[in-house]
Design an enzyme around this catalytic site. Structure first.
Site, PDB file in Angstrom:
ATOM      1  N   TYR A 152      42.393  48.900  25.150  1.00 20.13           N
ATOM      2  CA  TYR A 152      43.631  48.173  24.924  1.00 20.13           C
ATOM      3  C   TYR A 152      43.274  46.804  24.789  1.00 20.13           C
ATOM      4  CZ  TYR A 152      47.582  45.377  26.519  1.00 20.13           C
ATOM      5  OH  TYR A 152      48.245  44.453  26.581  1.00 20.13           O
ATOM      6  N   ASN A 181      50.437  38.326  34.224  1.00 20.62           N
ATOM      7  CA  ASN A 181      51.164  39.320  34.686  1.00 20.62           C
ATOM      8  C   ASN A 181      52.644  39.247  34.709  1.00 20.62           C
ATOM      9  OD1 ASN A 181      48.289  39.786  35.908  1.00 20.62           O
ATOM     10  ND2 ASN A 181      49.312  41.397  37.090  1.00 20.62           N
TER      11      ASN A 181
HETATM   12  N1  UDP Z   1      47.758  47.458  42.523  1.00 19.68           N
HETATM   13  C1  UDP Z   1      47.738  48.177  43.507  1.00 19.68           C
HETATM   14  N2  UDP Z   1      48.416  49.079  43.517  1.00 19.68           N
HETATM   15  C2  UDP Z   1      49.089  49.695  42.568  1.00 19.68           C
HETATM   16  C3  UDP Z   1      49.311  48.964  41.492  1.00 19.68           C
HETATM   17  C4  UDP Z   1      48.530  47.822  41.301  1.00 19.68           C
HETATM   18  O1  UDP Z   1      47.258  47.597  44.511  1.00 19.68           O
HETATM   19  O2  UDP Z   1      49.516  50.804  42.597  1.00 19.68           O
HETATM   20  C5  UDP Z   1      46.986  46.177  42.333  1.00 19.68           C
HETATM   21  C6  UDP Z   1      46.007  46.056  41.068  1.00 19.68           C
HETATM   22  O3  UDP Z   1      45.116  46.477  41.492  1.00 19.68           O
HETATM   23  C7  UDP Z   1      45.992  44.690  40.661  1.00 19.68           C
HETATM   24  C8  UDP Z   1      47.222  44.090  41.163  1.00 19.68           C
HETATM   25  O4  UDP Z   1      47.998  44.997  41.980  1.00 19.68           O
HETATM   26  O5  UDP Z   1      45.343  43.870  41.772  1.00 19.68           O
HETATM   27  C9  UDP Z   1      48.247  44.092  39.827  1.00 19.68           C
HETATM   28  O6  UDP Z   1      48.167  45.261  39.193  1.00 19.68           O
HETATM   29  P1  UDP Z   1      49.051  45.554  37.965  1.00 19.68           P
HETATM   30  O7  UDP Z   1      48.808  46.805  37.649  1.00 19.68           O
HETATM   31  O8  UDP Z   1      50.769  45.286  38.261  1.00 19.68           O
HETATM   32  O9  UDP Z   1      48.711  44.603  36.872  1.00 19.68           O
HETATM   33  P2  UDP Z   1      47.376  44.176  35.773  1.00 19.68           P
HETATM   34  O10 UDP Z   1      46.690  42.939  36.815  1.00 19.68           O
HETATM   35  O11 UDP Z   1      46.305  45.370  36.101  1.00 19.68           O
HETATM   36  O12 UDP Z   1      47.694  43.867  34.888  1.00 19.68           O
END
Ligand code: UDP
Length: 335
Positions: A152, A181
């Site tokens: 990606y 984010n």
């Molecule tokens: N996260 C989590 N549980 C979930 C989804 C996300 O603990 O079900 C955590 C993830 O590991 C990261 C943060 O939340 O540390 C943000 O994740 P997200 O997928 O929203 O955005 P990313 O940082 O991957 O773009």
């Protein structure tokens, strides 16, 4: 607001938005229309939703249809393109890289070819902090090494490279916005985050509150103050506004450039859990699971470049507003 005076109500700027039926695209289209732009949306609805686009604005076209795109650009007289249309799931890109390169890179190349054919010379590109991979330190500046760690992110790096050459050779100027984010929802509640399947933290926390089904927190053993990952959450309307500033910058002759789009403030997963509990007045049911593969402990933007060069300031820099707006939308479309 300054930009409203830039746009002439009798002869509005005409903008093509690809992926305008998706989460960030739809919020940007809404803001563009509010600020007096004339917008045409291109979306194949493979991920986006028809209900996100105002009536009469949507052309259901896939980016691989170069001739159709060129014709559309000519017919509408668009002066610039904002390009969102792409696949965005990191995990899926690790399983099916070919789809990510075909859609994200192939689609962008087709779009650029159509722009050349139609004589459209400006593009704002939806890039990502994933181009930095796992950075050696935070906050992350735009001059940090580019080193994607999944297909990606690599697909976005490849498009940034295409853009450099299309500027050098064909004089198409572009701004790459590297998002941190994206989160929250339209403050008036008309739009919000609706991914299928949903993988993002805030909608999953809100779903857990609404359904009582626990959400899994991915790791509490990171080397961070509370052991959970830290991210830079930016309100989707502030992100949308960055696109409009980038458009005006390009249309007034600004050279190609890259900007981080984040607030510069980091928040942990547990801080987000607390923010959701405060806004909703309910406990978030959660369990603690293992780390998610490929999650760096901390990703926070250095956002000075966007602030000083494009005059961007976030309107909703606090977690409270982000969660409140997402909550309003989640209640409206509750599972
Ligand atoms: N996260 C989590 N549980 C979930 C989804 C996300 O603990 O079900 C955590 C993830 O590991 C990261 C943060 O939340 O540390 C943000 O994740 P997200 O997928 O929203 O955005 P990313 O940082 O991957 O773009």
């Amino acid at each position: 607001m300054l930009l409203q005076s830039v746009v002439d109500p009798v002869n509005p700027r005409k903008i093509l938005v690809t992926g305008g039926a998706g989460y960030i695209g739809a919020h940007t289209v809404r803001l563009l229309l509010q600020q007096g732009y004339d917008v045409t949306v291109v979306d194949d609805l493979s991920k986006g939703y028809r209900h996100n686009v105002p009536d009469g604005r949507l052309c259901q076209v896939n980016l691989s249809q170069t001739a159709t795109l060129a014709e559309l650009l000519r017919q509408t007289g668009c002066q610039a393109v904002v390009h969102f249309a792409a696949f965005i799931a990191v995990g899926e890109s690790m399983r099916e890289p070919e789809r990510y390169f075909a859609n994200n890179v192939g689609g962008s190349l087709s779009l650029l070819t159509a722009m050349l054919q139609a004589g459209v010379r400006h593009l704002v590109f939806s890039s990502t902090a994933a181009v930095y991979g796992t950075p050696h330190e935070t906050p992350i500046r735009e001059d940090f090494p580019i080193h994607a760690v999944n297909p990606y992110g690599e697909s976005k790096v490849m498009v940034e490279t295409l853009l450099r050459w299309f500027d050098e050779i064909h004089h198409i100027s572009s701004v790459c916005l590297r998002y941190f984010n994206a989160s929250g929802a339209d403050p008036e509640g008309h739009l919000g985050e609706e991914h299928q399947p949903e993988t993002h933290l805030i909608p999953l926390l809100l779903r857990a509150v609404l359904t009582g089904q626990p959400v899994t927190l991915f790791g509490t053993d990171y080397d961070t103050p509370d052991g959970t990952c830290i991210r830079d959450y930016i309100h989707v309307d502030d992100l949308a506004q960055a696109h409009i500033l980038a458009l005006e910058y390009l249309l007034s002759g600004g050279p190609s450039d890259q900007f981080n789009v984040g607030t510069g403030a980091g928040h942990s997963v547990l801080e987000m859990v607390r923010a959701v509990e405060e806004v909703t007045g309910r406990k978030v049911p959660y369990t603690i699971g293992p780390r998610r593969q490929g999650d760096p402990p901390e990703l926070v933007a250095a956002s000075e470049k966007l602030r000083t060069r494009l005059g961007w300031t976030p309107r909703y820099a606090d977690l409270q507003s982000i969660v409140e707006h997402a909550w309003r939308f989640a209640c409206k479309s509750r599972p």
